[in-house]
Design a protein around this motif. Structure first.
Motif, PDB file in Angstrom:
ATOM      1  N   GLU A   2       0.834  -1.208   0.000  1.00  0.00           N
ATOM      2  CA  GLU A   2       0.000   0.000   0.000  1.00  0.00           C
ATOM      3  C   GLU A   2       0.868   1.258   0.000  1.00  0.00           C
ATOM      4  O   GLU A   2       0.541   2.245  -0.653  1.00  0.00           O
TER       5      GLU A   2
ATOM      6  N   LYS B 136      -1.702   2.918  -2.716  1.00  0.00           N
ATOM      7  CA  LYS B 136      -3.054   2.379  -2.917  1.00  0.00           C
ATOM      8  C   LYS B 136      -3.604   1.892  -1.582  1.00  0.00           C
ATOM      9  O   LYS B 136      -3.043   2.162  -0.547  1.00  0.00           O
TER      10      LYS B 136
ATOM     11  N   VAL C  94      -5.166   1.697   1.747  1.00  0.00           N
ATOM     12  CA  VAL C  94      -5.560   2.693   2.745  1.00  0.00           C
ATOM     13  C   VAL C  94      -5.191   4.113   2.316  1.00  0.00           C
ATOM     14  O   VAL C  94      -5.742   5.080   2.845  1.00  0.00           O
TER      15      VAL C  94
ATOM     16  N   GLN D  57      -8.238   6.185  -0.029  1.00  0.00           N
ATOM     17  CA  GLN D  57      -9.574   6.196   0.553  1.00  0.00           C
ATOM     18  C   GLN D  57      -9.919   7.589   1.053  1.00  0.00           C
ATOM     19  O   GLN D  57      -9.044   8.393   1.342  1.00  0.00           O
ATOM     20  N   GLY D  58     -11.195   7.830   1.180  1.00  0.00           N
ATOM     21  CA  GLY D  58     -11.671   9.077   1.748  1.00  0.00           C
ATOM     22  C   GLY D  58     -11.945  10.142   0.706  1.00  0.00           C
ATOM     23  O   GLY D  58     -11.851   9.904  -0.491  1.00  0.00           O
TER      24      GLY D  58
END
Length: 115
Positions: A11, A16, A18, A21-22
Protein backbone atom coordinates in the motif's frame (compact mmCIF):
# COMPACT_ATOMS: atom_id res chain seq x y z
CA UNK A 1 -11.73 12.57 10.95
CA UNK A 2 -8.94 10.75 9.12
CA UNK A 3 -8.36 7.27 10.48
CA UNK A 4 -5.99 4.95 8.65
CA UNK A 5 -5.32 1.34 9.45
CA UNK A 6 -1.68 0.27 9.54
CA UNK A 7 -0.71 -0.01 5.87
CA UNK A 8 0.80 -3.05 4.26
CA UNK A 9 4.11 -2.62 2.39
CA UNK A 10 2.41 -2.77 -1.01
CA UNK A 11 0.00 0.00 0.00
CA UNK A 12 2.89 2.34 0.73
CA UNK A 13 4.87 1.28 -2.36
CA UNK A 14 1.89 1.62 -4.70
CA UNK A 15 0.11 4.48 -2.89
CA UNK A 16 -3.05 2.38 -2.92
CA UNK A 17 -5.28 0.60 -0.43
CA UNK A 18 -5.56 2.69 2.75
CA UNK A 19 -3.87 5.58 0.90
CA UNK A 20 -6.60 5.78 -1.74
CA UNK A 21 -9.57 6.20 0.55
CA UNK A 22 -11.67 9.08 1.75
CA UNK A 23 -12.56 12.43 0.29
CA UNK A 24 -10.18 14.76 -1.56
CA UNK A 25 -8.91 16.37 1.65
CA UNK A 26 -8.18 13.00 3.24
CA UNK A 27 -6.36 11.74 0.15
CA UNK A 28 -4.32 14.96 0.09
CA UNK A 29 -3.21 14.25 3.67
CA UNK A 30 -2.49 10.62 2.78
CA UNK A 31 0.02 11.59 0.10
CA UNK A 32 2.04 13.52 2.69
CA UNK A 33 2.00 10.45 4.94
CA UNK A 34 3.28 8.23 2.10
CA UNK A 35 6.06 10.71 1.27
CA UNK A 36 7.08 10.96 4.94
CA UNK A 37 7.26 7.16 5.16
CA UNK A 38 9.43 6.93 2.04
CA UNK A 39 11.69 9.70 3.34
CA UNK A 40 11.93 8.03 6.78
CA UNK A 41 10.62 11.03 8.71
CA UNK A 42 7.10 9.79 9.41
CA UNK A 43 7.97 9.00 13.04
CA UNK A 44 9.85 12.28 13.58
CA UNK A 45 8.09 14.62 15.96
CA UNK A 46 8.06 18.22 14.74
CA UNK A 47 9.36 20.64 17.34
CA UNK A 48 7.02 23.38 16.13
CA UNK A 49 4.39 24.04 13.49
CA UNK A 50 7.20 25.40 11.29
CA UNK A 51 9.08 22.09 11.57
CA UNK A 52 6.79 20.16 9.25
CA UNK A 53 7.87 17.22 7.08
CA UNK A 54 8.84 19.73 4.38
CA UNK A 55 10.85 22.17 6.52
CA UNK A 56 14.58 22.61 5.98
CA UNK A 57 15.27 21.02 9.37
CA UNK A 58 13.21 17.95 8.46
CA UNK A 59 14.66 17.72 4.93
CA UNK A 60 18.08 17.27 6.56
CA UNK A 61 16.68 14.11 8.22
CA UNK A 62 15.37 12.53 5.00
CA UNK A 63 16.64 8.97 4.48
CA UNK A 64 18.45 8.85 7.84
CA UNK A 65 16.14 6.48 9.76
CA UNK A 66 15.76 2.76 9.09
CA UNK A 67 14.48 1.26 6.92
CA UNK A 68 15.79 3.49 4.13
CA UNK A 69 14.53 3.42 0.57
CA UNK A 70 18.01 3.39 -0.95
CA UNK A 71 16.70 3.86 -4.49
CA UNK A 72 15.03 7.15 -3.58
CA UNK A 73 18.02 8.22 -1.47
CA UNK A 74 20.50 7.55 -4.29
CA UNK A 75 18.28 9.25 -6.86
CA UNK A 76 17.90 12.39 -4.75
CA UNK A 77 21.57 12.46 -3.71
CA UNK A 78 22.70 12.33 -7.33
CA UNK A 79 20.11 14.64 -8.87
CA UNK A 80 20.47 18.34 -9.62
CA UNK A 81 19.59 20.24 -6.46
CA UNK A 82 18.71 16.83 -4.94
CA UNK A 83 15.33 16.98 -6.67
CA UNK A 84 13.81 14.07 -8.57
CA UNK A 85 10.67 11.94 -8.74
CA UNK A 86 11.74 8.62 -7.21
CA UNK A 87 8.39 7.35 -5.86
CA UNK A 88 4.69 8.08 -5.92
CA UNK A 89 3.95 11.42 -4.24
CA UNK A 90 7.65 12.43 -4.28
CA UNK A 91 6.44 15.83 -5.43
CA UNK A 92 4.98 16.78 -2.04
CA UNK A 93 6.99 19.34 -0.07
CA UNK A 94 8.56 20.54 -3.34
CA UNK A 95 11.01 17.63 -3.63
CA UNK A 96 10.32 16.80 -7.27
CA UNK A 97 12.23 18.03 -10.28
CA UNK A 98 9.16 18.02 -12.50
CA UNK A 99 10.08 19.69 -15.76
CA UNK A 100 7.37 21.48 -17.63
CA UNK A 101 8.03 23.91 -20.40
CA UNK A 102 6.01 24.87 -23.43
CA UNK A 103 9.18 26.22 -25.07
CA UNK A 104 11.07 22.92 -25.15
CA UNK A 105 10.71 21.08 -28.45
CA UNK A 106 13.47 18.48 -28.19
CA UNK A 107 15.31 16.96 -25.30
CA UNK A 108 18.23 14.57 -25.42
CA UNK A 109 18.96 12.49 -22.38
CA UNK A 110 22.17 10.47 -22.24
CA UNK A 111 22.36 7.75 -19.63
CA UNK A 112 25.77 6.15 -19.23
CA UNK A 113 27.10 3.15 -17.35
CA UNK A 114 23.87 1.14 -17.12
CA UNK A 115 25.77 -2.09 -17.71
Amino acid sequence: MLALTKPKNWEVMMCKGVFAQGNATQMNIEKFIVAAMYRTVFMETPTSTKNSWGSNAMIQKYYTNEPVNHFAKIMHTNSKDQLCYAFGFDDVCDQSSSVTSGATKDMNIKIENWG
